[in-house]
Design a protein around this motif. Structure first.
Motif, PDB file in Angstrom:
ATOM      1  N   UNK A  82       0.668  -1.079  -0.154  1.00 29.20           N
ATOM      2  CA  UNK A  82      -0.028  -0.125   0.073  1.00 29.20           C
ATOM      3  C   UNK A  82       0.756   1.135   0.049  1.00 29.20           C
ATOM      4  N   UNK A  83       2.011   0.975   0.778  1.00 26.44           N
ATOM      5  CA  UNK A  83       2.741   2.445   0.718  1.00 26.44           C
ATOM      6  C   UNK A  83       3.264   2.835  -0.564  1.00 26.44           C
ATOM      7  N   UNK A  84       3.990   1.644  -1.235  1.00 25.05           N
ATOM      8  CA  UNK A  84       4.721   1.838  -2.597  1.00 25.05           C
ATOM      9  C   UNK A  84       3.515   2.167  -3.637  1.00 25.05           C
ATOM     10  N   UNK A  85       2.390   1.811  -3.604  1.00 30.39           N
ATOM     11  CA  UNK A  85       0.891   2.168  -4.256  1.00 30.39           C
ATOM     12  C   UNK A  85       0.783   3.826  -4.128  1.00 30.39           C
ATOM     13  N   UNK A 160       2.065   0.027 -12.674  1.00 29.52           N
ATOM     14  CA  UNK A 160       2.736  -0.666 -11.769  1.00 29.52           C
ATOM     15  C   UNK A 160       1.988  -0.348 -10.293  1.00 29.52           C
ATOM     16  N   UNK A 161       1.451   0.694 -10.280  1.00 30.06           N
ATOM     17  CA  UNK A 161       0.792   1.032  -9.016  1.00 30.06           C
ATOM     18  C   UNK A 161      -0.436   0.155  -8.981  1.00 30.06           C
ATOM     19  N   UNK A 162      -1.289  -0.171 -10.099  1.00 33.40           N
ATOM     20  CA  UNK A 162      -2.334  -1.098 -10.117  1.00 33.40           C
ATOM     21  C   UNK A 162      -1.820  -2.433  -9.664  1.00 33.40           C
ATOM     22  N   UNK A 163      -0.776  -2.932  -9.953  1.00 32.61           N
ATOM     23  CA  UNK A 163      -0.381  -4.313  -9.634  1.00 32.61           C
ATOM     24  C   UNK A 163       0.131  -4.171  -8.168  1.00 32.61           C
ATOM     25  N   UNK A 164       0.477  -3.198  -7.638  1.00 32.12           N
ATOM     26  CA  UNK A 164       0.943  -3.159  -6.146  1.00 32.12           C
ATOM     27  C   UNK A 164      -0.377  -2.947  -5.518  1.00 32.12           C
ATOM     28  N   UNK A 169      -4.436  -5.838  -1.805  1.00 34.90           N
ATOM     29  CA  UNK A 169      -5.580  -6.382  -1.708  1.00 34.90           C
ATOM     30  C   UNK A 169      -5.704  -7.910  -1.672  1.00 34.90           C
ATOM     31  N   UNK A 170      -4.940  -8.632  -2.235  1.00 29.51           N
ATOM     32  CA  UNK A 170      -5.177 -10.169  -2.282  1.00 29.51           C
ATOM     33  C   UNK A 170      -4.569 -10.513  -0.854  1.00 29.51           C
TER      34      UNK A 170
END
Length: 289
Positions: A82-85, A160-164, A169-170
């Motif tokens: 979450x931090x990275x996103x 990349x943000x959507x991947x993070x 979430x998973x």
């Protein structure tokens, strides 16, 4: 009081609130960060405002916490993602149109489908694959110009943000249920703010200076709407069927395209954006059937 409680716990209320906040959050976030000098400082302010504001809802939820170490370790892992996103999305939102960001953001759903198949061994359902394909097709259509994809580094960062986000979430999809919900949302906002503060070495002085700038009202609007938005979306899914709520929430993509064309004057390629948004919304609808 009982009637009010019924309304607050209805899918109609939580869905309506989610749609309103999705528009407010997306539009005000751009207003808050488009002129900032230090993206990390802006991210910290937004996270802290969001995290503290959601605490007002603590008394309305049961005070429950996990009783096993694994839950806390996985929570920490989710918080890292979450931090990275959160940090990346500030830079992306600053440099991309709101309409473009809202369309690209739906790629997170594609990553969730992939995770479901690979990690949770979910069956290869045609509807999910077709829906994911439509979401990707909508995004390709958005950036396809004169025989080639015209993308920049902010588009790549957005993906990349959507991947993070999907990864976080998973990880916390079940763990969050073990916490008092507002408290869990708070720690997934405040702890990332602390991480960014320590890693990027921002001073408290520069954070306070930025918060007290002309952008303060946008920080407050964005931060408050952020925390409540997360809770409203979770409650919407908890009070109705995912297959019913998800497509309706996805309509916010199209709504944000229209609103951004008015507030931020994002008139460039408006027809293409509308078509891309419709394709993406259709993809979410198909995916959830």
């Amino acid at each position: 009081m009982e009637e009010l409680k019924i309304i607050l716990n209805s899918w109609q209320f939580n869905l309506s609130l989610s749609l309103i906040l999705l528009i407010v959050f997306m539009q005000s976030y751009k207003l808050a960060v488009k002129e900032v000098e230090k993206d990390g400082v802006a991210t910290i302010i937004l996270q802290v405002v969001a995290g503290l504001s959601i605490l007002f809802l603590l008394p309305f939820f049961a005070f429950t916490f996990p009783n096993n170490t694994a839950a806390y370790l996985f929570t920490l892992l989710a918080i890292i993602f979450y931090t990275l996103n959160d940090r990346i999305q500030t830079t992306v939102r600053k440099n991309l149109d709101v309409s473009v960001y809202s369309i690209l953001d739906q790629i997170a759903r594609v990553f969730l489908v992939v995770y479901g198949i690979i990690i949770f061994k979910e069956p290869l359902v045609a509807a999910k694959l077709l829906g994911a394909g439509l979401i990707l097709a909508g995004n390709v259509f958005l950036f396809y110009r004169k025989g080639k994809l015209k993308i920049n580094r902010y588009v790549v960062l957005n993906v990349l943000a959507t991947f993070l986000l999907a990864t976080a979430t998973i990880i916390d999809i079940d763990i969050s249920k073990q916490f008092n919900l507002p408290f869990y949302i708070m720690i997934t906002l405040i702890i990332p703010a602390l991480f960014i503060y320590l890693v990027e070495r921002h001073s408290s002085k520069e954070i306070l200076k930025e918060f007290n700038s002309k952008r303060r009202k946008y920080y407050l609007i964005t931060g408050i709407s952020w925390g409540v938005l997360i809770l409203a979306i979770i409650r919407a899914f908890q009070t109705s069927e995912v297959t019913f709520i998800a497509p309706l929430l996805a309509t916010s993509v199209l709504l944000n395209v229209f609103v951004a064309s008015i507030i931020h004057k994002e008139k460039s390629n408006l027809t293409r954006k509308i078509i891309a948004a419709v394709i993406v919304v259709l993809g979410v609808f198909v995916m959830t059937q």
